[in-house]
Design a protein around this motif. Structure first.
Motif, short mmCIF file in Angstrom:
data_model
loop_
_atom_site.label_atom_id
_atom_site.label_comp_id
_atom_site.label_asym_id
_atom_site.label_seq_id
_atom_site.Cartn_x
_atom_site.Cartn_y
_atom_site.Cartn_z
N ALA A 21 -30.45 19.04 82.87
CA ALA A 21 -31.12 18.98 81.62
C ALA A 21 -32.33 18.20 81.43
O ALA A 21 -32.32 17.13 81.82
N TYR A 22 -33.55 18.86 81.04
CA TYR A 22 -34.76 18.08 81.11
C TYR A 22 -35.06 17.68 79.79
O TYR A 22 -35.76 18.31 79.03
N THR A 23 -34.38 16.53 79.33
CA THR A 23 -34.42 15.86 78.33
C THR A 23 -35.69 14.91 78.24
O THR A 23 -36.41 14.88 79.42
N ILE A 24 -36.06 14.40 77.39
CA ILE A 24 -37.23 13.50 77.33
C ILE A 24 -36.85 12.63 78.23
O ILE A 24 -38.07 11.94 79.08
N ASN A 25 -35.90 11.96 78.47
CA ASN A 25 -35.54 10.76 79.48
C ASN A 25 -36.19 11.34 80.87
O ASN A 25 -36.95 10.67 81.81
N ALA A 26 -35.63 12.68 81.07
CA ALA A 26 -35.68 13.02 82.34
C ALA A 26 -37.31 13.32 82.55
O ALA A 26 -37.70 13.18 83.81
#
Length: 118
Positions: A21-26
Motif C-alpha cells: 500500500a503506497y500510502t502517504i506515510n509510505a
C-alpha cells in the motif's frame, strides 16, 4: 472486507497473502530513505533500477499492513521474483496516483480556416 486503500495491491508468497500500500506515510518514508521526491519515484523503476532501491520500494509498500524489515522484504522478493516485485510496485504507485495519467485541460477548438473546404 474494507475497501482497498489508494495504491494498494495484494500478492501471495509462501502460501501467505501480502498487501503493498503506497500510502502517504509510505511515500514520505521513500522520499526520506531514497533522497528523491515522490514525483521522481517512477524514475527509479527504469532501466537503471538498483536492487537496493527495488527492495526499499517494496518494503515501504509493505509497512502499512505488515511489520517487516527490509531484509524480510528482500526475502519476499526472492520468493516472487524480481520482475513480479517490480510489476507490483509499478501497479501500486500507479494506483496511488490515478490522476497522473489524466489531463484536466479542456480540448481547444480548431482554429477557423485550418480545415479542408468542400
Amino acid at each position: 472486507m474494507a475497501n482497498p486503500m489508494k495504491g494498494e495491491v495484494s500478492f501471495e508468497a509462501g502460501g501467505d497473502r501480502y498487501v503493498l500500500a503506497y500510502t502517504i506515510n509510505a511515500l514520505v518514508t521513500l522520499e526520506s530513505k531514497l533522497g528523491v521526491t515522490t514525483t521522481q519515484l517512477g524514475e527509479l523503476l527504469g532501466a537503471n533500477l538498483s536492487m537496493g532501491n527495488l527492495r526499499t520500494l517494496f518494503w515501504a509498500g509493505l509497512l502499512a499492513n505488515h511489520d517487516c524489515t527490509e531484509e524480510e522484504a528482500g526475502n519476499l522478493i526472492s520468493d516472487i521474483g524480481i520482475t513480479r516485485a517490480g510489476e507490483l510496485i509499478g501497479e501500486g504507485l500507479t494506483k496511488a496516483f490515478p490522476e497522473a495519467g489524466k489531463s484536466t485541460a479542456r480540448p481547444r477548438p480548431a482554429a477557423a480556416g485550418t480545415g479542408k473546404t468542400s
